[in-house]
Each structure stands twice: as structure tokens, then as C-alpha cells.
Design a protein around this motif. Structure first.
Motif: not given
Ligand code: PEP
Length: 247
Positions: A9, A11, A94, A165, A170-171, A208-209, A230-231
Motif C-alpha cells: 500500500n 499510500k 483503510h 490492521e 500502522i506506520g 501494521g509495521s 505500507g512503509g
Molecule cells: C498500511 O498502510 O496499510 C500499513 C500497514 O502501513 P505500515 O506497514 O507502514 O504500518
């Protein structure tokens, strides 16, 4: 046996040059992946990413869609448009959209239905905030969010991908432990099983991270079928390492 699935993702990140470089590296290393792989990108980059991923094993996805089919809805993007750009997946619900745009459980469910009607797969996100977890409300929150979807979709629930999530992960760099995540995935799986035998086999991703150093432990859990990333999906080496950790 459910094939694991790793979806990035992006973002609100990216640029024409950056996307080309990132996907060039991902494509160079993804060949041996055992899992299914997708990237969910910002709307303006769908055409570019569709071209770059043509004939590759990496699917294209979007991060949201309109609940409306078409019409006077300035700024919104219809599922028919996403389909024209080769999207196979659309993230709905999300936590950033639930929080920033006040998206309700009912709206998220209706978006999931729209995505299915257009022949694509919704990646439906559920998850509790830190406050809700600390108040012992995790199960109630995620089941309420999921129930809105299963109530509307019924048997069609079998066609979704679900993503757990936890908002607090998350992040933030704070990951749910593999055991914490598995506990919630078990609850979600039980609810899906009650919907139908086919729905019991819906893939449930954890998000989630997720990072290269925790992906393997998470993906080894019986009810974790991959990750929404995400990241770490913005760094080719990290994304590839997470893909390699999937079964
Ligand atoms: C997300 O954006 O769905 C996510 C899980 O972000 P991150 O992996 O950065 O926590």
C-alpha cells in the motif's frame, strides 16, 4: 490450501521516476515468489504502473473507490475506471480513510460490494485503535466492522480479501506480536466460517509495521495469509524480503 498474498500500500507516496525505479527493482527480484503479489498505488499512477507491470506476476491495485457507480461526485473515482486501468484489487476501509474521511462500516461494506460487482477483489481492512484495545474492545470492534460487510455480501463474502490492521501498529513501528495477530485472525476466521464454508477460506492479511525481520513469524501463523505492507513496500529490498518470507 490458501496461497499467501503480499500487497503493498503505497499510500500517498510516489513519483513517475520513483515508481519506475522501485518497480524495476521489485520486478528484478520477485521471480521466485511463492506468494501472490500486488501493489496498491495512488490513482494518478495507475496507468504508469499498469504499463510497468504488464505481463508480470505483480498485480495492480487501488487504495479506495467511490461507492457511487458514476455521476456528479466531484473528486471521486468509480470502480469502472479502476477496472479500465487493470486493477485486480481495491483496498476499502483503510483506517486512514475511516479516520480522515469518517467512513462508516456501512459505507465500507457498500464499497466492497461495488468492487465485487466490477469483477475486482476488495481488500477490506478492519482494526481497532489503541484506546479500543486498551478498553478490551478489540474483538467487538473488528467483528462489528466485519459483520457490516458479511451482512451485506452474504455468500459473496467468499470473494473478498480481509486485512486485520490494528490502528496502533500502522506506520508506528509497533507491530502486533504474531500471537496477538493470530488471536484476532482466529476470531475473524470463526465469523467467516459461520457465513459459509467458502467464506472460511477467505485470505486474512495482517498489516501494521510489517518488516523483513518480523514477517516470517507473522506469516507462519495458521490464520495469517500474508500481509498488507505500507512503509516497507516503498523500499524494494524490504518489500522483496517480506515477499520471500511468505509461503
Ligand atoms: C498500511 O498502510 O496499510 C500499513 C500497514 O502501513 P505500515 O506497514 O507502514 O504500518
Amino acid at each position: 490450501m490458501r496461497q499467501q498474498f503480499v500487497a503493498g500500500n503505497w499510500k500517498m507516496h510516489g513519483s513517475l521516476a520513483g515508481n519506475a525505479a522501485l518497480l524495476g527493482e521489485v520486478l528484478a527480484g520477485v521471480g521466485s515468489a511463492r506468494c501472490e503479489v500486488a501493489v496498491c498505488v495512488p490513482f494518478p499512477y495507475l496507468f504508469q504502473v499498469q504499463q510497468l507491470l504488464q505481463a508480470s506476476q505483480v498485480a495492480v491495485g487501488a487504495q479506495d473507490c467511490s461507492v457511487h457507480a458514476s455521476g456528479a461526485h466531484t473528486g471521486e473515482v468509480a470502480v469502472s475506471m479502476l477496472q479500465e486501468f487493470g486493477c485486480r484489487y481495491v483496498i476499502v476501509g483503510h483506517s486512514e480513510r475511516r479516520a480522515d474521511h469518517h467512513e462508516s462500516d456501512v459505507l465500507v461494506a457498500a464499497k466492497a460490494q461495488r468492487v465485487l460487482e466490477a469483477g475486482m477483489t476488495p481488500i477490506v481492512c478492519v482494526g481497532e485503535t489503541l484506546q479500543e484495545r486498551e478498553a478490551g474492545q478489540t474483538a467487538a470492534v473488528v467483528l462489528r466492522q466485519l459483520q457490516a460487510v458479511t451482512h451485506l455480501l452474504g455468500e459473496q463474502t467468499a470473494r473478498i480479501v480481509l486485512a486485520y490492521e490494528p490502528v496502533w501498529a500502522i506506520g508506528t513501528g509497533r507491530t502486533a506480536s504474531a500471537q496477538q495477530a493470530q488471536e484476532v485472525h482466529t476470531l475473524l476466521r470463526e465469523h467467516l466460517r459461520a457465513v459459509s464454508a467458502a467464506a472460511a477460506d477467505v485470505r486474512i492479511l495482517y498489516g501494521g509495521s510489517v518488516k523483513p525481520d518480523n514477517a516470517q513469524a507473522l506469516f507462519a501463523q495458521p490464520d495469517i495469509d500474508g500481509g498488507l505492507i505500507g512503509g516497507a513496500s516503498l523500499k524494494a529490498a524490504d518489500f522483496l524480503a517480506i515477499i520471500a518470507a511468505a509461503r
